[in-house]
Design an enzyme around this catalytic site. Sequence first.
Site, PDB file in Angstrom:
ATOM      1  N   ASP A   1      31.745  37.200  36.621  1.00 22.89           N
ATOM      2  CA  ASP A   1      33.103  36.717  36.884  1.00 22.89           C
ATOM      3  C   ASP A   1      33.269  35.357  36.248  1.00 22.89           C
ATOM      4  O   ASP A   1      32.314  34.809  35.686  1.00 22.89           O
ATOM      5  CB  ASP A   1      33.369  36.628  38.397  1.00 22.89           C
ATOM      6  CG  ASP A   1      32.497  35.565  39.066  1.00 22.89           C
ATOM      7  OD1 ASP A   1      31.468  35.172  38.466  1.00 22.89           O
ATOM      8  OD2 ASP A   1      32.814  35.141  40.187  1.00 22.89           O
TER       9      ASP A   1
ATOM     10  N   ASP B   1      24.046  31.103  50.158  1.00 23.02           N
ATOM     11  CA  ASP B   1      22.967  30.514  49.362  1.00 23.02           C
ATOM     12  C   ASP B   1      23.395  29.115  49.015  1.00 23.02           C
ATOM     13  O   ASP B   1      24.594  28.840  48.869  1.00 23.02           O
ATOM     14  CB  ASP B   1      22.725  31.290  48.066  1.00 23.02           C
ATOM     15  CG  ASP B   1      23.737  30.909  46.993  1.00 23.02           C
ATOM     16  OD1 ASP B   1      24.894  31.368  47.077  1.00 23.02           O
ATOM     17  OD2 ASP B   1      23.396  30.123  46.093  1.00 23.02           O
TER      18      ASP B   1
ATOM     19  N   ASP C   1      22.445  36.203  40.799  1.00 21.87           N
ATOM     20  CA  ASP C   1      23.827  35.988  40.387  1.00 21.87           C
ATOM     21  C   ASP C   1      24.020  36.581  38.999  1.00 21.87           C
ATOM     22  O   ASP C   1      23.092  37.133  38.401  1.00 21.87           O
ATOM     23  CB  ASP C   1      24.186  34.512  40.470  1.00 21.87           C
ATOM     24  CG  ASP C   1      23.376  33.664  39.509  1.00 21.87           C
ATOM     25  OD1 ASP C   1      22.660  34.228  38.663  1.00 21.87           O
ATOM     26  OD2 ASP C   1      23.451  32.426  39.606  1.00 21.87           O
ATOM     27  N   SER C   2      25.219  36.472  38.475  1.00 21.57           N
ATOM     28  CA  SER C   2      25.541  37.156  37.216  1.00 21.57           C
ATOM     29  C   SER C   2      25.248  36.299  36.004  1.00 21.57           C
ATOM     30  O   SER C   2      25.268  36.789  34.879  1.00 21.57           O
ATOM     31  CB  SER C   2      27.022  37.514  37.208  1.00 21.57           C
ATOM     32  OG  SER C   2      27.796  36.319  37.140  1.00 21.57           O
ATOM     33  N   GLY C   3      25.025  35.013  36.208  1.00 18.13           N
ATOM     34  CA  GLY C   3      24.844  34.094  35.093  1.00 18.13           C
ATOM     35  C   GLY C   3      26.101  33.348  34.713  1.00 18.13           C
ATOM     36  O   GLY C   3      26.034  32.323  34.033  1.00 18.13           O
ATOM     37  N   GLY C   4      27.242  33.855  35.132  1.00 18.06           N
ATOM     38  CA  GLY C   4      28.505  33.262  34.712  1.00 18.06           C
ATOM     39  C   GLY C   4      28.664  31.811  35.144  1.00 18.06           C
ATOM     40  O   GLY C   4      29.092  30.957  34.361  1.00 18.06           O
ATOM     41  N   PHE C   5      28.306  31.530  36.374  1.00 17.56           N
ATOM     42  CA  PHE C   5      28.498  30.173  36.892  1.00 17.56           C
ATOM     43  C   PHE C   5      27.691  29.150  36.101  1.00 17.56           C
ATOM     44  O   PHE C   5      28.199  28.093  35.716  1.00 17.56           O
ATOM     45  CB  PHE C   5      28.120  30.127  38.382  1.00 17.56           C
ATOM     46  CG  PHE C   5      28.384  28.802  39.022  1.00 17.56           C
ATOM     47  CD1 PHE C   5      29.652  28.483  39.493  1.00 17.56           C
ATOM     48  CD2 PHE C   5      27.378  27.864  39.160  1.00 17.56           C
ATOM     49  CE1 PHE C   5      29.903  27.250  40.089  1.00 17.56           C
ATOM     50  CE2 PHE C   5      27.618  26.624  39.750  1.00 17.56           C
ATOM     51  CZ  PHE C   5      28.888  26.322  40.213  1.00 17.56           C
TER      52      PHE C   5
ATOM     53  N   CYS D   1       6.492  19.292  60.625  1.00 16.67           N
ATOM     54  CA  CYS D   1       6.773  18.772  61.971  1.00 16.67           C
ATOM     55  C   CYS D   1       5.607  18.984  62.923  1.00 16.67           C
ATOM     56  O   CYS D   1       5.434  18.228  63.874  1.00 16.67           O
ATOM     57  CB  CYS D   1       8.034  19.420  62.523  1.00 16.67           C
ATOM     58  SG  CYS D   1       9.520  18.916  61.629  1.00 16.67           S
TER      59      CYS D   1
ATOM     60  N   GLY E   1      34.077  30.756  43.729  1.00 17.24           N
ATOM     61  CA  GLY E   1      35.009  29.714  43.323  1.00 17.24           C
ATOM     62  C   GLY E   1      35.261  28.676  44.395  1.00 17.24           C
ATOM     63  O   GLY E   1      36.215  27.909  44.309  1.00 17.24           O
TER      64      GLY E   1
ATOM     65  N   HIS F   1      10.334  22.045  55.591  1.00 19.61           N
ATOM     66  CA  HIS F   1      11.082  21.727  56.811  1.00 19.61           C
ATOM     67  C   HIS F   1      12.553  22.104  56.685  1.00 19.61           C
ATOM     68  O   HIS F   1      13.120  22.757  57.565  1.00 19.61           O
ATOM     69  CB  HIS F   1      10.973  20.243  57.159  1.00 19.61           C
ATOM     70  CG  HIS F   1      11.987  19.867  58.185  1.00 19.61           C
ATOM     71  ND1 HIS F   1      11.825  20.139  59.527  1.00 19.61           N
ATOM     72  CD2 HIS F   1      13.234  19.333  58.067  1.00 19.61           C
ATOM     73  CE1 HIS F   1      12.907  19.775  60.183  1.00 19.61           C
ATOM     74  NE2 HIS F   1      13.774  19.282  59.321  1.00 19.61           N
TER      75      HIS F   1
ATOM     76  N   GLN G   1      37.962  36.057  43.668  1.00 17.86           N
ATOM     77  CA  GLN G   1      38.365  34.775  43.108  1.00 17.86           C
ATOM     78  C   GLN G   1      39.830  34.523  43.469  1.00 17.86           C
ATOM     79  O   GLN G   1      40.368  35.211  44.336  1.00 17.86           O
ATOM     80  CB  GLN G   1      38.155  34.768  41.586  1.00 17.86           C
ATOM     81  CG  GLN G   1      36.680  34.770  41.159  1.00 17.86           C
ATOM     82  CD  GLN G   1      35.977  33.427  41.387  1.00 17.86           C
ATOM     83  OE1 GLN G   1      36.611  32.415  41.764  1.00 17.86           O
ATOM     84  NE2 GLN G   1      34.647  33.417  41.220  1.00 17.86           N
TER      85      GLN G   1
ATOM     86  N   CYS H   1      11.051  21.457  65.851  1.00 17.45           N
ATOM     87  CA  CYS H   1      10.869  22.327  64.687  1.00 17.45           C
ATOM     88  C   CYS H   1       9.456  22.896  64.666  1.00 17.45           C
ATOM     89  O   CYS H   1       8.493  22.240  65.028  1.00 17.45           O
ATOM     90  CB  CYS H   1      11.159  21.538  63.414  1.00 17.45           C
ATOM     91  SG  CYS H   1      10.946  22.492  61.911  1.00 17.45           S
TER      92      CYS H   1
ATOM     93  N   CYS I   1       7.955  23.982  61.855  1.00 16.87           N
ATOM     94  CA  CYS I   1       7.423  23.988  60.485  1.00 16.87           C
ATOM     95  C   CYS I   1       6.133  23.184  60.368  1.00 16.87           C
ATOM     96  O   CYS I   1       5.774  22.403  61.248  1.00 16.87           O
ATOM     97  CB  CYS I   1       8.463  23.488  59.486  1.00 16.87           C
ATOM     98  SG  CYS I   1       8.489  21.699  59.279  1.00 16.87           S
TER      99      CYS I   1
END
Lengths: 376, 376
Positions: B145, B265, B91-95, B308, B215, B334, B188, B303, B305
């Site tokens: 952003d 994500d 990501d850009s770091g903004g959040f 499980c 957003g 899991h 946005q 599952c 994994c």
Amino acid sequence: MTIRYRPVAVAGAARAGILQTAHGSVETPTFMPVGTTATVKAMTADAVRETGAAIVLGNTYHLMLRPGADRVAALGGLHRFMDWPGTILTDSGGFQVMSLAKLRKMDADGVMFQSHLDGSTHRLTPARSIEIQHKLDATISMVLDECTPFPATEEQARLSMEMSSRWAARSREAFLDRPGYGLFGIVQGGVFPGLRAASAGALTDIGFDGYAIGGLAVGEGQAAMFGVLDATIPLLPTDRARYLMGVGTPDDIVGAVQRGVDMFDCVIPTRAGRTARAYTAEGVFNLRNARFADDAAPLDPCCRCLACNRHSRGYLHHLFRAGEMLGPMLLTWHNLTYYQDLMRGLRAAIIADRLDVHAAALRADWMGREPSGELT
Amino acid sequence: MTIRYRPVAVAGAARAGILQTAHGSVETPTFMPVGTTATVKAMTADAVRETGAAIVLGNTYHLMLRPGADRVAALGGLHRFMDWPGTILTDSGGFQVMSLAKLRKMDADGVMFQSHLDGSTHRLTPARSIEIQHKLDATISMVLDECTPFPATEEQARLSMEMSSRWAARSREAFLDRPGYGLFGIVQGGVFPGLRAASAGALTDIGFDGYAIGGLAVGEGQAAMFGVLDATIPLLPTDRARYLMGVGTPDDIVGAVQRGVDMFDCVIPTRAGRTARAYTAEGVFNLRNARFADDAAPLDPCCRCLACNRHSRGYLHHLFRAGEMLGPMLLTWHNLTYYQDLMRGLRAAIIADRLDVHAAALRADWMGREPSGELT
């Protein structure tokens, strides 16, 4: 009792052997990672296997309190519960009762104590400890004993040892023989050679699948510990495994193997893995140290573990600085791999009849190469 | 910008595709585990791969502060640093500047802020964010952003969106094209369809390798979020990937895939894994609940994994009760496996042109079978 131990090579007092149990064969000398509460901390069982471990240790005190022996039994026993089909050794619970429990009260038949978790009252006797270890499905059970406090007068140590000998006999009576399962006695007697000899004699008279040396690594120092081993091990039968409980640093282990010990357990590699302390061929160092921040080299270039093969010291440093769980995960993996490879190297050196040269080279590397390394 | 996206099947607004990057190909729809500080919490990189993940996310804000972009670059870039040769999106770091940093001060060109770690002062501009992401060696970089706060008036949302559009243009100018690397724009405009359309128009005029919808998942609720997707996605080019940032629950993801989103994500599966919350075909439940203490069944019988396949619910319950690290390790494994299998199932359903039936069946299972399950 049908656990078989067979020496395959000797080098001085040291020996390489095979321990055959219901859950596989274990090449000795061997190091047992500690899986206190049915997990080797920060490791999957697959990861523990990848380090080369053939046997792990569980703690009866912890498991009897949480989740409880009956529950473990109902869920298929410790092997299935923790995904460890291999050999499992459990301690008797006595040591942790003394070090962790609240308001404990000893008597001639056992000990009453309150759980450190919820204050509930429990009683541990030789028969009860054996019953719990049976329910856990331990491959190797340990007799209930009293770990003699240090320091202790000779009279205190004698009384404690004599009680442990009586409890050992009761533990043996309570143990239910099953093929490939076994019970180990524990030699006590503090730092007094005469008491150690008396303890060894009493235990070998009863007869066990293996003999542990207990009550060491409690503050007596390495020289005193080695002195006890020198006085005790010649009195133990050669066709049974010998287990030095709760030991130790790599240097302790090398010296004890040279004196004839076959089995070890210790929290050092796992605990150190959670506190950024790395055990390597070049000594011990702390990965939180700022000098590792830009270090692109692997933690230990000779190591085959995941941490050393995939990551830099700089990355491991970052994980510990950032408080990320992967730091303890990777470093525990590394430290346990280091310990397992140490044991394999000692075994190979015994078989090649060059143990003393090998041990001297290990010690030189630990002391010599790492300027700020602290050997603990 | 040369990241290729190719749809291979469509089902209504939904599509299955292939994203081709310098670090491999990614089948979409895809879920990206969050590796904030160059580690997916409680997971080795091998374990992340075993879940089926093809792309992971790193956080520029965290990495620029610790260990620092120059250090990551000197240690070989993020792929090598964290042992993830596959595709990485940062990501850009903004959040995080808005959610974590102290004393931030926005201006027309960027944002000044103090690190939440040590109070040190930093500045992030579109060009600086792109430079950091370049140093990290992100396969996919995101434009800087402003994540418009919620709630916001239409005028506030418009001003914020317009600034983000200007920053997107500057980010594009600063981005250095390299084969197989790319830059995504971020739509946005809050919950206002007109603003979302204006943002989408401005970004497509600039031209990006992919388009994120930002957003959202900030408190507006699922219906409003889906409304924004319905208004926005038809305005985005069909030959570019679409990424819904920070979303979400399985139910959110299914709805968004039905509306044409390709990439997701979210910290939910990893964070839930550390707090005993299990995502399963039968809904969500908390493994600390006492009813699991004696449960010999696997967490999710369907599952594949490690948790499980090897362990009981009773064991996982025990690990969380005992505070053992292996609990978060196994449950994160899991939950990420569940999310990856969810995405694979959605992709297969799109290709088979039966997405709506598949989605309805998933929702029925989540709601229907687990009496005390809480779907979040």
